[in-house]
Scaffold this motif. Structure first.
Motif, mmCIF file in Angstrom:
data_model
loop_
_atom_site.group_PDB
_atom_site.id
_atom_site.type_symbol
_atom_site.label_atom_id
_atom_site.label_comp_id
_atom_site.label_asym_id
_atom_site.label_seq_id
_atom_site.Cartn_x
_atom_site.Cartn_y
_atom_site.Cartn_z
ATOM 1 N N GLU A 133 0.828 -1.217 0.000
ATOM 2 C CA GLU A 133 0.000 0.000 0.000
ATOM 3 C C GLU A 133 0.860 1.265 0.000
ATOM 4 O O GLU A 133 0.470 2.273 -0.578
ATOM 5 C CB GLU A 133 -0.923 0.005 1.216
ATOM 6 C CG GLU A 133 -2.019 -1.027 1.128
ATOM 7 C CD GLU A 133 -2.960 -0.984 2.317
ATOM 8 O OE1 GLU A 133 -3.137 0.093 2.920
ATOM 9 O OE2 GLU A 133 -3.527 -2.044 2.643
ATOM 10 N N LEU A 134 2.007 1.205 0.649
ATOM 11 C CA LEU A 134 2.873 2.379 0.747
ATOM 12 C C LEU A 134 3.514 2.732 -0.599
ATOM 13 O O LEU A 134 3.598 3.909 -0.954
ATOM 14 C CB LEU A 134 3.973 2.139 1.791
ATOM 15 C CG LEU A 134 4.981 3.266 1.983
ATOM 16 C CD1 LEU A 134 4.300 4.499 2.575
ATOM 17 C CD2 LEU A 134 6.135 2.796 2.877
ATOM 18 N N GLU A 135 3.972 1.731 -1.342
ATOM 19 C CA GLU A 135 4.715 1.996 -2.572
ATOM 20 C C GLU A 135 3.950 2.840 -3.590
ATOM 21 O O GLU A 135 4.505 3.820 -4.094
ATOM 22 C CB GLU A 135 5.220 0.698 -3.194
ATOM 23 C CG GLU A 135 6.426 0.158 -2.462
ATOM 24 C CD GLU A 135 6.974 -1.132 -3.033
ATOM 25 O OE1 GLU A 135 6.253 -1.817 -3.804
ATOM 26 O OE2 GLU A 135 8.119 -1.457 -2.696
ATOM 27 N N PRO A 136 2.691 2.516 -3.919
ATOM 28 C CA PRO A 136 1.999 3.368 -4.896
ATOM 29 C C PRO A 136 1.791 4.798 -4.372
ATOM 30 O O PRO A 136 1.851 5.760 -5.140
ATOM 31 C CB PRO A 136 0.662 2.676 -5.145
ATOM 32 C CG PRO A 136 0.650 1.435 -4.353
ATOM 33 C CD PRO A 136 1.908 1.347 -3.547
ATOM 34 N N HIS A 137 1.564 4.929 -3.075
ATOM 35 C CA HIS A 137 1.414 6.246 -2.454
ATOM 36 C C HIS A 137 2.713 7.042 -2.623
ATOM 37 O O HIS A 137 2.705 8.187 -3.088
ATOM 38 C CB HIS A 137 1.068 6.069 -0.973
ATOM 39 C CG HIS A 137 1.008 7.338 -0.193
ATOM 40 N ND1 HIS A 137 -0.100 8.154 -0.187
ATOM 41 C CD2 HIS A 137 1.936 7.938 0.601
ATOM 42 C CE1 HIS A 137 0.143 9.209 0.586
ATOM 43 N NE2 HIS A 137 1.371 9.100 1.076
ATOM 44 N N ALA A 138 3.819 6.417 -2.272
ATOM 45 C CA ALA A 138 5.123 7.082 -2.383
ATOM 46 C C ALA A 138 5.459 7.401 -3.839
ATOM 47 O O ALA A 138 5.997 8.468 -4.131
ATOM 48 C CB ALA A 138 6.209 6.204 -1.761
ATOM 49 N N ASP A 139 5.122 6.496 -4.747
ATOM 50 C CA ASP A 139 5.384 6.743 -6.173
ATOM 51 C C ASP A 139 4.615 7.958 -6.675
ATOM 52 O O ASP A 139 5.158 8.766 -7.435
ATOM 53 C CB ASP A 139 5.012 5.519 -7.013
ATOM 54 C CG ASP A 139 5.966 4.349 -6.816
ATOM 55 O OD1 ASP A 139 7.052 4.534 -6.219
ATOM 56 O OD2 ASP A 139 5.611 3.239 -7.250
ATOM 57 N N ARG A 140 3.357 8.094 -6.266
ATOM 58 C CA ARG A 140 2.576 9.268 -6.685
ATOM 59 C C ARG A 140 3.223 10.550 -6.174
ATOM 60 O O ARG A 140 3.276 11.555 -6.883
ATOM 61 C CB ARG A 140 1.131 9.162 -6.178
ATOM 62 C CG ARG A 140 0.254 8.238 -6.999
ATOM 63 C CD ARG A 140 -1.210 8.321 -6.592
ATOM 64 N NE ARG A 140 -1.490 7.626 -5.351
ATOM 65 C CZ ARG A 140 -1.632 6.306 -5.235
ATOM 66 N NH1 ARG A 140 -1.536 5.539 -6.293
ATOM 67 N NH2 ARG A 140 -1.885 5.756 -4.072
ATOM 68 N N GLU A 141 3.714 10.497 -4.959
ATOM 69 C CA GLU A 141 4.366 11.682 -4.401
ATOM 70 C C GLU A 141 5.681 11.974 -5.121
ATOM 71 O O GLU A 141 5.890 13.081 -5.616
ATOM 72 C CB GLU A 141 4.623 11.491 -2.898
ATOM 73 C CG GLU A 141 3.366 11.501 -2.081
ATOM 74 C CD GLU A 141 3.610 11.234 -0.612
ATOM 75 O OE1 GLU A 141 2.666 11.445 0.151
ATOM 76 O OE2 GLU A 141 4.734 10.830 -0.214
ATOM 77 N N GLU A 142 6.551 10.976 -5.176
ATOM 78 C CA GLU A 142 7.896 11.183 -5.716
ATOM 79 C C GLU A 142 7.894 11.480 -7.207
ATOM 80 O O GLU A 142 8.565 12.405 -7.659
ATOM 81 C CB GLU A 142 8.757 9.940 -5.481
ATOM 82 C CG GLU A 142 9.077 9.685 -4.040
ATOM 83 C CD GLU A 142 9.756 8.343 -3.827
ATOM 84 O OE1 GLU A 142 10.093 7.651 -4.815
ATOM 85 O OE2 GLU A 142 9.941 7.980 -2.655
ATOM 86 N N ASP A 143 7.181 10.672 -7.964
ATOM 87 C CA ASP A 143 7.258 10.760 -9.424
ATOM 88 C C ASP A 143 6.420 11.893 -10.001
ATOM 89 O O ASP A 143 6.711 12.362 -11.103
ATOM 90 C CB ASP A 143 6.821 9.442 -10.068
ATOM 91 C CG ASP A 143 7.711 8.272 -9.663
ATOM 92 O OD1 ASP A 143 8.836 8.523 -9.174
ATOM 93 O OD2 ASP A 143 7.273 7.122 -9.816
ATOM 94 N N ILE A 144 5.405 12.324 -9.286
ATOM 95 C CA ILE A 144 4.508 13.325 -9.855
ATOM 96 C C ILE A 144 4.477 14.600 -9.011
ATOM 97 O O ILE A 144 4.899 15.664 -9.469
ATOM 98 C CB ILE A 144 3.087 12.749 -10.037
ATOM 99 C CG1 ILE A 144 3.148 11.474 -10.909
ATOM 100 C CG2 ILE A 144 2.175 13.782 -10.686
ATOM 101 C CD1 ILE A 144 1.875 10.688 -10.968
ATOM 102 N N LEU A 145 3.987 14.516 -7.770
ATOM 103 C CA LEU A 145 3.818 15.722 -6.957
ATOM 104 C C LEU A 145 5.148 16.427 -6.703
ATOM 105 O O LEU A 145 5.272 17.635 -6.942
ATOM 106 C CB LEU A 145 3.133 15.404 -5.626
ATOM 107 C CG LEU A 145 2.943 16.605 -4.686
ATOM 108 C CD1 LEU A 145 2.038 17.650 -5.338
ATOM 109 C CD2 LEU A 145 2.396 16.161 -3.359
ATOM 110 N N PHE A 146 6.144 15.695 -6.222
ATOM 111 C CA PHE A 146 7.425 16.334 -5.919
ATOM 112 C C PHE A 146 8.011 16.981 -7.172
ATOM 113 O O PHE A 146 8.538 18.094 -7.113
ATOM 114 C CB PHE A 146 8.433 15.335 -5.338
ATOM 115 C CG PHE A 146 8.101 14.781 -3.982
ATOM 116 C CD1 PHE A 146 6.968 15.159 -3.273
ATOM 117 C CD2 PHE A 146 8.941 13.845 -3.403
ATOM 118 C CE1 PHE A 146 6.681 14.627 -2.017
ATOM 119 C CE2 PHE A 146 8.676 13.303 -2.151
ATOM 120 C CZ PHE A 146 7.536 13.698 -1.464
ATOM 121 N N GLU A 147 7.923 16.273 -8.303
ATOM 122 C CA GLU A 147 8.482 16.805 -9.549
ATOM 123 C C GLU A 147 7.776 18.099 -9.965
ATOM 124 O O GLU A 147 8.426 19.016 -10.474
ATOM 125 C CB GLU A 147 8.413 15.764 -10.665
ATOM 126 C CG GLU A 147 9.321 14.577 -10.445
ATOM 127 C CD GLU A 147 10.780 14.955 -10.198
ATOM 128 O OE1 GLU A 147 11.313 15.832 -10.913
ATOM 129 O OE2 GLU A 147 11.393 14.383 -9.271
#
Length: 186
Positions: free
Chosen positions: A73-87
């Motif tokens: 559950e954590l990985e997709p959440h973190a991916d959305r943050e790192e790959d999209i929001l943070f960028e």
């Protein structure tokens, strides 16, 4: 709405912030993740407090099962943050210092300690090592770091990063965020 998050207490009134759908999604993913983290933290504490417990391999295996579900559950959440929001936010605030640098450091800290935990479990299984209490407590330390890092991290996101993103990103960028989140889900 947002003020009911377990991380919201005492850090201002989030009820006045109306997050766009993608930021609200990230916000809403925190409580179930926090609940799973509380489960593994409570298990660790129970094992640590039980001086008569002897099957430490079983204890680590029980935690391993919990952590596999948590990480899924954590990985997709973190991916959305790192790959999209943070960028998207990097364009405005950079990544060398400030909120994005802190968020990425905390993501990396949690990932590293999860990796150490899973590697130790795999090593123990492959060598049929019988864990002592001391060895199990060493393995537990990684989970305690993950718990401490991510509970603090979620609070920072809810109190600082998400409100900052809500104010900073244009309507077009918020729509792009929604589209990219949807694409990641497919």
């Amino acid at each position: 709405m947002n003020q009911h998050s377990p991380c919201a207490g005492g850090f201002g009134d989030l009820g006045e912030i109306d997050f766009c759908a993608p930021l609200q999604q990230l916000f809403d993913e925190h409580p179930p993740l926090l609940a799973k983290m509380a489960e593994f933290k409570n298990m660790v504490q129970a094992f640590e407090a039980n001086d008569s417990y002897t099957n430490w391999n079983e204890a680590v295996e029980q935690l391993h099962e919990k952590l596999e579900i948590f990480v899924a559950e954590l990985e997709p959440h973190a991916d959305r943050e790192e790959d999209i929001l943070f960028e998207m936010m990097v364009k405005y605030i950079g990544r060398e210092s400030g909120p994005i640098a802190v968020m990425e450091h905390e993501h990396n800290t949690a990932k590293l300690h999860l990796k150490y935990f899973f590697e130790k479990v795999a090593s123990t299984k492959s060598t049929n090592e019988t864990l002592t209490r001391e060895k199990a407590l060493e393995v537990f330390q990684h989970l305690k770091i993950v718990y401490a890092t991510l509970t603090d991290h979620f609070m920072k996101e809810e109190q600082v990063l998400f409100p900052m993103a809500e104010k900073m990103l244009s309507d077009e960028e918020k729509e792009e965020l929604a589209v990219k989140y949807k694409e990641m889900s497919n």
